[in-house]
Design an enzyme around this catalytic site. Structure first.
Site, short mmCIF file in Angstrom:
data_model
loop_
_atom_site.label_atom_id
_atom_site.label_comp_id
_atom_site.label_asym_id
_atom_site.label_seq_id
_atom_site.Cartn_x
_atom_site.Cartn_y
_atom_site.Cartn_z
N ASN A 84 0.87 -1.17 0.00
CA ASN A 84 0.00 0.00 0.00
C ASN A 84 0.91 1.23 0.00
O ASN A 84 1.59 1.50 0.98
CB ASN A 84 -0.92 -0.01 1.22
N GLU A 97 -3.89 1.80 -2.98
CA GLU A 97 -3.95 3.24 -2.75
C GLU A 97 -2.96 4.00 -3.63
O GLU A 97 -2.17 4.81 -3.15
CB GLU A 97 -3.70 3.58 -1.27
N ASP A 116 -4.21 -4.77 1.20
CA ASP A 116 -4.59 -4.11 2.44
C ASP A 116 -6.03 -4.49 2.73
O ASP A 116 -6.96 -3.94 2.14
CB ASP A 116 -4.42 -2.60 2.28
N ASN A 151 -7.56 -4.18 5.63
CA ASN A 151 -8.18 -3.31 6.63
C ASN A 151 -8.94 -4.10 7.70
O ASN A 151 -10.02 -3.69 8.15
CB ASN A 151 -9.09 -2.28 5.96
N ASP A 166 -2.21 -5.94 6.39
CA ASP A 166 -1.85 -6.35 5.04
C ASP A 166 -1.64 -7.87 5.04
O ASP A 166 -0.76 -8.37 5.74
CB ASP A 166 -0.57 -5.63 4.60
N ASP A 182 2.82 4.64 5.09
CA ASP A 182 2.57 4.16 6.45
C ASP A 182 2.43 2.63 6.50
O ASP A 182 2.31 2.06 7.59
CB ASP A 182 1.35 4.84 7.07
N HIS A 183 2.47 1.97 5.37
CA HIS A 183 2.50 0.51 5.28
C HIS A 183 3.90 0.04 4.89
O HIS A 183 4.60 0.73 4.15
CB HIS A 183 1.53 -0.02 4.21
#
Length: 260
Positions: free
Chosen positions: A7, A34, A147, A149, A220, A249-250
């Protein structure tokens, strides 16, 4: 074959980090999430210069998924999930790469809980479950990478703080139950197959010094069909890439399968 889920949190903003990762690690397949741009705005020339082919399902400013391959063009199988022809979100793309079916997933976040966003998340997961069952029926190596979530458990192995995340859509019983219903079809969670115990995080927020405190969680995931699980060699998280300048941030999360 090394298959990565990454991501990017914006492919144009993170392009130096993506090219750096491709150059240093040279994975065979990268499932992107993303990308946050439409197909025409993807920096395809830069990616090609790094030695990668790509297919995209972009969306201006939001969402967006893609699949990159190092050897040969990925053969597109599907854009979007079946079951809702009016769904305008770019969250799923599927291709065949060297005999392996690969799906790149950006599952809805679902926050705030109790809103239409959470309902959309659960409905999207129902559609994914139906498609995942169809993929199992082809009896081939399949990897659903992305991802998701969803934080699977309350264990510190999956989340730094249950209290901090208790009201988040990522940890709600409904989200977890939907994830388990997919897993229980016969999929293998590659990371937990490799590391049954121990904290393995894939995401650290930009706020409150989360990276510095290792206040992360695992969202993830790479799910393997039985034919892919039979070829499992290794899995892991390339954690140090999260600590680089202007990183996503991943962290890239990966599985290695026996074969080309």
């Amino acid at each position: 074959m090394k298959i990565v889920s990454y991501n990017l949190n914006g492919i144009r903003a993170r392009l130096p980090r993506l090219i750096e990762y491709l150059t240093e690690q040279q994975p065979d397949v990268v499932c992107l999430q993303e990308i946050k741009c439409d197909d025409d705005s993807v920096p395809a020339a830069d990616i090609a210069a790094a030695g990668y082919h790509g297919i995209w399902h972009g969306q201006k400013g939001f969402n967006g998924v893609g699949i990159l391959t190092r050897e040969g063009q990925p053969q597109l199988r599907r854009i979007g999930l079946p079951g809702d022809p009016d769904d305008s979100h770019s969250r799923y793309i599927e291709a065949e790469v060297a005999g392996v079916v690969v799906g790149s997933i950006y599952l809805p976040n679902g926050n705030p809980v109790g809103t239409e966003k959470f309902s959309y998340k659960l409905a999207w997961m129902d559609r994914l479950r139906a498609h995942a069952l169809e993929l199992l029926a082809i009896e081939r190596p399949v990897v659903l990478a992305g991802d998701w979530n969803v934080i699977p458990t309350d264990s510190h192995d999956d989340v730094f703080s249950v209290r901090a995340m208790a009201h988040d859509a990522l940890m709600q019983p409904e989200s977890r139950a939907a994830f388990r219903r997919i897993l229980n079809q016969g999929w293998t969670d590659a990371i937990r197959a490799r590391y049954p115990e121990g904290a393995v995080y894939t995401f650290w927020d930009y706020q409150a010094g989360a990276w510095q405190r290792d206040a992360g969680f695992r969202i993830d995931h790479l799910l393997l069909s039985p034919h892919a699980a039979d070829r499992l060699l290794d899995a892991g998280v390339d954690k140090d890439y999260r600590g680089r300048e202007k990183a996503s941030d991943h962290a890239p999360t990966w599985v290695e399968l026996e074969g080309d």
